[in-house]
Design a protein around this motif. Structure first.
Motif, PDB file in Angstrom:
ATOM      1  N   VAL A 113      26.181   6.389  25.975  1.00  0.00           N
ATOM      2  CA  VAL A 113      27.214   7.172  25.474  1.00  0.00           C
ATOM      3  C   VAL A 113      28.028   7.925  26.416  1.00  0.00           C
ATOM      4  CG1 VAL A 113      26.991   9.185  23.858  1.00  0.00           C
ATOM      5  CG2 VAL A 113      25.764   7.490  23.645  1.00  0.00           C
ATOM      6  N   ARG A 142      32.755  15.766  12.869  1.00  0.00           N
ATOM      7  CA  ARG A 142      33.177  15.489  11.456  1.00  0.00           C
ATOM      8  C   ARG A 142      33.751  16.681  10.730  1.00  0.00           C
ATOM      9  NH1 ARG A 142      27.608  13.211   9.503  1.00  0.00           N
ATOM     10  NH2 ARG A 142      28.134  14.557   7.746  1.00  0.00           N
ATOM     11  N   PHE A 170      20.824  14.723  10.190  1.00  0.00           N
ATOM     12  CA  PHE A 170      21.640  13.937  11.048  1.00  0.00           C
ATOM     13  C   PHE A 170      21.007  12.515  11.184  1.00  0.00           C
ATOM     14  CE2 PHE A 170      23.540  17.894  12.461  1.00  0.00           C
ATOM     15  CZ  PHE A 170      24.427  17.726  11.527  1.00  0.00           C
ATOM     16  N   ARG A 171      19.808  12.308  10.345  1.00  0.00           N
ATOM     17  CA  ARG A 171      19.123  11.103  10.630  1.00  0.00           C
ATOM     18  C   ARG A 171      19.807   9.798  10.258  1.00  0.00           C
ATOM     19  NH1 ARG A 171      13.570  11.720   7.542  1.00  0.00           N
ATOM     20  NH2 ARG A 171      13.254  13.241   9.355  1.00  0.00           N
ATOM     21  N   SER A 199      25.480  10.273  12.301  1.00  0.00           N
ATOM     22  CA  SER A 199      25.829  11.373  13.471  1.00  0.00           C
ATOM     23  C   SER A 199      26.675  12.493  12.678  1.00  0.00           C
ATOM     24  CB  SER A 199      26.506  10.897  14.663  1.00  0.00           C
ATOM     25  OG  SER A 199      27.014  11.698  15.461  1.00  0.00           O
ATOM     26  N   THR A 233      31.187  12.747  24.458  1.00  0.00           N
ATOM     27  CA  THR A 233      30.105  12.587  23.182  1.00  0.00           C
ATOM     28  C   THR A 233      28.860  13.131  23.298  1.00  0.00           C
ATOM     29  OG1 THR A 233      31.633  10.380  22.788  1.00  0.00           O
ATOM     30  CG2 THR A 233      29.703  10.809  21.508  1.00  0.00           C
ATOM     31  N   ASN A 260      27.648  16.387  20.899  1.00  0.00           N
ATOM     32  CA  ASN A 260      26.643  16.192  19.919  1.00  0.00           C
ATOM     33  C   ASN A 260      25.365  17.323  20.055  1.00  0.00           C
ATOM     34  OD1 ASN A 260      24.881  14.656  18.090  1.00  0.00           O
ATOM     35  ND2 ASN A 260      23.518  14.225  19.643  1.00  0.00           N
ATOM     36  N   ALA A 275      35.414  10.522  20.186  1.00  0.00           N
ATOM     37  CA  ALA A 275      34.353  11.182  19.288  1.00  0.00           C
ATOM     38  C   ALA A 275      34.928  12.532  19.127  1.00  0.00           C
ATOM     39  CB  ALA A 275      33.119  11.225  20.128  1.00  0.00           C
ATOM     40  N   GLN A 312      24.259  20.280  17.551  1.00  0.00           N
ATOM     41  CA  GLN A 312      23.107  20.455  17.238  1.00  0.00           C
ATOM     42  C   GLN A 312      22.042  21.657  17.669  1.00  0.00           C
ATOM     43  OE1 GLN A 312      20.883  17.222  15.811  1.00  0.00           O
ATOM     44  NE2 GLN A 312      21.927  15.645  16.978  1.00  0.00           N
TER      45      GLN A 312
END
Length: 209
Positions: A135, A173, A157-158, A161, A139, A143, A170, A147
């Motif tokens: 990764v 959202r 976010f299971r 993502s 990114t 992330n 990246a 979180q």
């Protein structure tokens, strides 16, 4: 367009059915262990970006803890047992390491809360396995920052993502960005156990596109 309340409620309803939305009650004072200085800068840049989005603040030092957002990178979960005083910051560290090993997990977060229930500290652990290594640093950093900013549901976010890819990069959202921005509205409480709180957050999600 505002998000429906049901969408917001799902993001903060845990697997056992409890609703809990908590945000930080103090400025972030992040510190990163186990990576090169260049990666530290990328991570801190990601925290600055999510603070800009939410209107939250960062600081060099937390008056109580020094650093209140600690990110630890390791190759093996057992390396955490050798970190000085970490067992004093994270209750049950040894059993936690065993659970992470058994689950073959590559990341985990522990939150601590103040008397009102707002987030006062977050300890994020990342085991650099083949997946994490593949990764891009930007990114991974974004992330982790996303979180750590809210107490999301353990299932939030299971299946998807919080990030998306735009032009090969990246990005956050739009729906997640809208929820984060709305959840930090100073009019709203820093913590709520009431699912009706999702309606108040959802009503404010139209401000970020």
């Amino acid at each position: 367009m505002s998000l429906p309340p049901e969408t917001v409620e799902r993001l903060f309803t845990r697997a056992d059915g409890r609703f809990l939305l908590a945000r930080w009650g103090r400025p972030l004072a992040p510190v990163v262990f186990g990576v090169e200085p260049e990666t530290v800068a990328v991570l801190k840049g990601a925290f600055e970006a999510v603070c800009a989005l939410t209107g939250h603040q960062m600081t060099e030092t937390d008056p109580e803890l020094g650093a209140n957002l600690m990110v630890f990178f390791c190759r093996d979960w057992r390396e955490l047992l050798d970190v000085p005083n970490l067992d004093r910051l994270v209750d049950g560290l040894a059993p936690l390491v065993e659970r992470l090993e058994a689950a073959e997990a590559n990341q985990y977060r522990v939150f601590r809360f103040d008397e009102a229930g707002a987030i006062r500290a977050c300890f994020a652990f990342v085991r650099v396995d083949a997946h994490i290594e593949a990764v891009p640093a930007e990114t991974l950093a974004l992330n982790q920052a996303v979180q750590a900013m809210l107490l999301w549901s353990d299932a939030a976010f299971r299946d998807a993502s919080p990030l998306a890819v735009a032009n090969g990069v990246a990005v956050l959202r739009p729906d997640v960005a809208a929820v984060m921005h709305a959840a930090y509205d100073p009019v709203l409480p820093a913590v709520s156990h009431d699912p009706a709180h999702a309606h108040r957050v959802a009503a404010r999600t139209g401000g970020v596109q």
